[in-house]
Design a protein around this motif. Sequence first.
Motif, PDB file in Angstrom:
ATOM      1  N   ASP A 206      20.702   3.511  10.071  1.00 38.38           N
ATOM      2  CA  ASP A 206      20.380   2.160  10.539  1.00 38.38           C
ATOM      3  C   ASP A 206      19.074   2.156  11.315  1.00 38.38           C
ATOM      4  OD1 ASP A 206      20.961   1.905  13.706  1.00 38.38           O
ATOM      5  OD2 ASP A 206      22.453   3.236  12.819  1.00 38.38           O
ATOM      6  N   CYS A 207      18.336   1.052  11.192  1.00 33.57           N
ATOM      7  CA  CYS A 207      17.070   0.857  11.918  1.00 33.57           C
ATOM      8  C   CYS A 207      16.967  -0.604  12.315  1.00 33.57           C
ATOM      9  CB  CYS A 207      15.887   1.256  11.037  1.00 33.57           C
ATOM     10  SG  CYS A 207      14.268   1.052  11.825  1.00 33.57           S
ATOM     11  N   GLY A 208      16.549  -0.854  13.557  1.00 35.15           N
ATOM     12  CA  GLY A 208      16.440  -2.225  14.041  1.00 35.15           C
ATOM     13  C   GLY A 208      15.188  -2.942  13.588  1.00 35.15           C
ATOM     14  N   PHE A 209      14.112  -2.194  13.213  1.00 36.31           N
ATOM     15  CA  PHE A 209      12.832  -2.791  12.835  1.00 36.31           C
ATOM     16  C   PHE A 209      12.426  -3.878  13.838  1.00 36.31           C
ATOM     17  CE2 PHE A 209      14.574  -1.440   8.608  1.00 36.31           C
ATOM     18  CZ  PHE A 209      13.661  -0.423   8.376  1.00 36.31           C
ATOM     19  N   ASP A 210      12.485  -3.523  15.113  1.00 35.79           N
ATOM     20  CA  ASP A 210      12.231  -4.481  16.194  1.00 35.79           C
ATOM     21  C   ASP A 210      10.815  -4.260  16.739  1.00 35.79           C
ATOM     22  OD1 ASP A 210      12.149  -6.062  18.432  1.00 35.79           O
ATOM     23  OD2 ASP A 210      13.963  -5.244  19.356  1.00 35.79           O
ATOM     24  N   PHE A 211       9.920  -5.232  16.492  1.00 34.54           N
ATOM     25  CA  PHE A 211       8.529  -5.131  16.921  1.00 34.54           C
ATOM     26  C   PHE A 211       8.238  -6.003  18.144  1.00 34.54           C
ATOM     27  CE2 PHE A 211       8.646  -3.814  12.540  1.00 34.54           C
ATOM     28  CZ  PHE A 211       7.764  -2.742  12.502  1.00 34.54           C
ATOM     29  N   SER A 212       9.274  -6.364  18.890  1.00 32.69           N
ATOM     30  CA  SER A 212       9.081  -7.238  20.044  1.00 32.69           C
ATOM     31  C   SER A 212       8.301  -6.563  21.171  1.00 32.69           C
ATOM     32  CB  SER A 212      10.434  -7.727  20.574  1.00 32.69           C
ATOM     33  OG  SER A 212      11.246  -6.640  20.979  1.00 32.69           O
ATOM     34  N   ASP A 213       8.233  -5.219  21.171  1.00 33.76           N
ATOM     35  CA  ASP A 213       7.517  -4.493  22.211  1.00 33.76           C
ATOM     36  C   ASP A 213       6.124  -4.076  21.767  1.00 33.76           C
ATOM     37  OD1 ASP A 213       8.309  -4.210  24.777  1.00 33.76           O
ATOM     38  OD2 ASP A 213       9.184  -2.212  24.563  1.00 33.76           O
ATOM     39  N   CYS A 214       5.641  -4.649  20.672  1.00 33.58           N
ATOM     40  CA  CYS A 214       4.310  -4.315  20.153  1.00 33.58           C
ATOM     41  C   CYS A 214       3.338  -5.455  20.455  1.00 33.58           C
ATOM     42  CB  CYS A 214       4.375  -4.061  18.654  1.00 33.58           C
ATOM     43  SG  CYS A 214       5.446  -2.671  18.196  1.00 33.58           S
ATOM     44  N   PHE A 215       2.066  -5.094  20.686  1.00 27.16           N
ATOM     45  CA  PHE A 215       1.071  -6.067  21.136  1.00 27.16           C
ATOM     46  C   PHE A 215      -0.225  -5.889  20.350  1.00 27.16           C
ATOM     47  CE2 PHE A 215       4.095  -5.355  24.457  1.00 27.16           C
ATOM     48  CZ  PHE A 215       4.338  -6.618  24.993  1.00 27.16           C
ATOM     49  N   SER A 216      -1.036  -6.925  20.354  1.00 28.84           N
ATOM     50  CA  SER A 216      -2.324  -6.865  19.663  1.00 28.84           C
ATOM     51  C   SER A 216      -3.397  -6.212  20.524  1.00 28.84           C
ATOM     52  CB  SER A 216      -2.778  -8.282  19.276  1.00 28.84           C
ATOM     53  OG  SER A 216      -2.975  -9.083  20.432  1.00 28.84           O
ATOM     54  N   ILE A 311      17.226   2.262   0.692  1.00 32.88           N
ATOM     55  CA  ILE A 311      17.903   1.097   1.270  1.00 32.88           C
ATOM     56  C   ILE A 311      17.109   0.552   2.453  1.00 32.88           C
ATOM     57  CG2 ILE A 311      20.021   0.264   2.365  1.00 32.88           C
ATOM     58  CD1 ILE A 311      21.530   2.437   0.813  1.00 32.88           C
ATOM     59  N   LEU A 312      16.681   1.444   3.362  1.00 29.93           N
ATOM     60  CA  LEU A 312      15.868   1.027   4.505  1.00 29.93           C
ATOM     61  C   LEU A 312      14.384   0.953   4.162  1.00 29.93           C
ATOM     62  CD1 LEU A 312      17.539   2.977   7.477  1.00 29.93           C
ATOM     63  CD2 LEU A 312      18.002   0.657   6.656  1.00 29.93           C
ATOM     64  N   LYS A 356      -5.841   8.657   4.196  1.00 32.14           N
ATOM     65  CA  LYS A 356      -5.874   9.562   3.052  1.00 32.14           C
ATOM     66  C   LYS A 356      -4.704   9.389   2.103  1.00 32.14           C
ATOM     67  CE  LYS A 356      -8.678  13.283   4.969  1.00 32.14           C
ATOM     68  NZ  LYS A 356      -8.706  14.706   5.350  1.00 32.14           N
ATOM     69  N   ASN A 357      -3.508   9.211   2.624  1.00 33.88           N
ATOM     70  CA  ASN A 357      -2.306   9.203   1.790  1.00 33.88           C
ATOM     71  C   ASN A 357      -1.556   7.884   1.937  1.00 33.88           C
ATOM     72  OD1 ASN A 357      -2.492  12.016   0.852  1.00 33.88           O
ATOM     73  ND2 ASN A 357      -2.165  12.493   3.011  1.00 33.88           N
ATOM     74  N   ARG A 358      -2.010   6.851   1.254  1.00 36.13           N
ATOM     75  CA  ARG A 358      -1.415   5.536   1.456  1.00 36.13           C
ATOM     76  C   ARG A 358      -0.893   4.929   0.150  1.00 36.13           C
ATOM     77  NH1 ARG A 358      -1.771   2.886   6.245  1.00 36.13           N
ATOM     78  NH2 ARG A 358      -2.920   3.951   7.869  1.00 36.13           N
ATOM     79  N   LYS A 359      -0.364   5.763  -0.739  1.00 35.25           N
ATOM     80  CA  LYS A 359       0.093   5.237  -2.030  1.00 35.25           C
ATOM     81  C   LYS A 359       1.490   5.708  -2.367  1.00 35.25           C
ATOM     82  CE  LYS A 359      -4.538   4.612  -3.925  1.00 35.25           C
ATOM     83  NZ  LYS A 359      -5.453   4.898  -5.061  1.00 35.25           N
ATOM     84  N   LYS A 364       7.881   1.476   2.339  1.00 35.32           N
ATOM     85  CA  LYS A 364       7.439   0.095   2.526  1.00 35.32           C
ATOM     86  C   LYS A 364       6.604  -0.110   3.781  1.00 35.32           C
ATOM     87  CE  LYS A 364      11.489  -1.802   0.120  1.00 35.32           C
ATOM     88  NZ  LYS A 364      12.659  -2.699   0.228  1.00 35.32           N
ATOM     89  N   PHE A 365       6.314   0.959   4.517  1.00 35.78           N
ATOM     90  CA  PHE A 365       5.681   0.774   5.823  1.00 35.78           C
ATOM     91  C   PHE A 365       4.345   1.508   5.944  1.00 35.78           C
ATOM     92  CE2 PHE A 365      10.233   0.283   6.214  1.00 35.78           C
ATOM     93  CZ  PHE A 365      10.304  -0.992   6.754  1.00 35.78           C
ATOM     94  N   GLU A 366       3.680   1.752   4.793  1.00 38.88           N
ATOM     95  CA  GLU A 366       2.368   2.385   4.813  1.00 38.88           C
ATOM     96  C   GLU A 366       1.334   1.527   5.547  1.00 38.88           C
ATOM     97  OE1 GLU A 366       0.929   5.132   3.772  1.00 38.88           O
ATOM     98  OE2 GLU A 366       2.634   6.166   2.906  1.00 38.88           O
ATOM     99  N   TYR A 367       1.518   0.233   5.521  1.00 38.16           N
ATOM    100  CA  TYR A 367       0.565  -0.642   6.208  1.00 38.16           C
ATOM    101  C   TYR A 367       0.627  -0.467   7.718  1.00 38.16           C
ATOM    102  CZ  TYR A 367       4.285  -3.876   7.631  1.00 38.16           C
ATOM    103  OH  TYR A 367       5.398  -4.445   8.202  1.00 38.16           O
ATOM    104  N   LEU A 368       1.707   0.139   8.220  1.00 36.61           N
ATOM    105  CA  LEU A 368       1.834   0.383   9.652  1.00 36.61           C
ATOM    106  C   LEU A 368       1.459   1.814  10.021  1.00 36.61           C
ATOM    107  CD1 LEU A 368       5.211  -1.442  10.434  1.00 36.61           C
ATOM    108  CD2 LEU A 368       2.907  -2.184  11.075  1.00 36.61           C
TER     109      LEU A 368
END
Length: 377
Positions: A206-216, A311-312, A356-359, A364-368
């Motif tokens: 299980d993972c919460g995928f909670d980004f509420s503590d992330c900032f710009s 699944i995740l 270098k390795n983004r493919k 699903k989270f390579e953009y992060l």
Amino acid sequence: MTDATAAALDPASRVSLTVGGNAWEGWTSVDITASLDEQCRSFQIGITRLGPGGIDQVPIQHGDRCQVRIGQDLVLTGYVFATPKAHDPQSTAFGIAGRSLTADLVDCAAINKPPQFKQRSMRAIATALAAPYGITVLSQVGDGEVVADHTIQPGETVFESIDRLLKIGRLLSTDDAEGRLVLAAPGSSGRATDPIEVGRNTKAGDCGFDFSDCFSEYRVIGQHATGNHRNGAAANEVAGTATDGRIARKRVKVITESGNLTPAMATSRAQWERDNRIGKALTTNYEVAGWRQSDGRLWQVNQIVRVIDPILGFDRDMLVVSCNYRLDDGGSVVRMVVAPPEGYQPEPPAPEKRKKNRKKKGDKFEYLLPSDWEPNT
């Protein structure tokens, strides 16, 4: 002490508690945890007898020095902290709980006199802080940078003082099976032999995928003592900034840092906050059958492990943040917390290296964060 459940275990997975040269086995419940976040390993083992009558007394009491092993592998060196007992008309239960030698650094105050360290390496300061409690310091990252000034704050524990020191220096601290304080880097325990893979060895995830503590934007502010070579305004006002384009809307986090801060330290701390928080948002819990990998090695904290979980949405390298070895009526399992290694990096990798390795099609989270991780060189 014997028990049918424990006797059925493979000897390589049998848990023993050694106190005063005597090894005790036959536990019907086991809970042993090692974690990069907790700084101090812990264990709780017990035995339950059904029906009338009690349990043969084990001559172990709080304060006893002990070692815990799984098979022949030492996993914890510490002290007994509790010996809980319970009974009802159906059963009698007896347990032993304890923590690593480093528990004294977690619980107890930093008492060095004088309480100030000037122009000393991080390893030297950590060694001095741990010395009054007889704890050895092992560094897997060299001596660390030289710190101009580190002063113990009134009432803080040894680990609070060390943690404050290492946050500025972008290092990790934990303990090891021998009860030593370890200065470490992500993945310094090596790479796991087996992946954590859905359909192969994973019972749950299980993972919460909670980004509420992330900032710009992260702004770290603080002060630097005035020196003869600096004017007052420049010396007293120190700031560092890091931005994160992965957070679409404007969200600003301001962090006040204590100690003798430099602009380089402030910027590095801001970068660390940025990467750490994204990494924590992808922190995931897994339950894996058995305590050992296919080559016979125990799952270990601070290893790099491949996670394959459609699944995740993961197909990436992760850092094992904690291992919780458990034995109960359901058998032996290890509950692991894993996270992207970038979230625990002492120093963020260069942007060029990240691209270098983004493919990886399965992730699903390579953009992060990149799915293939390599330690800094």
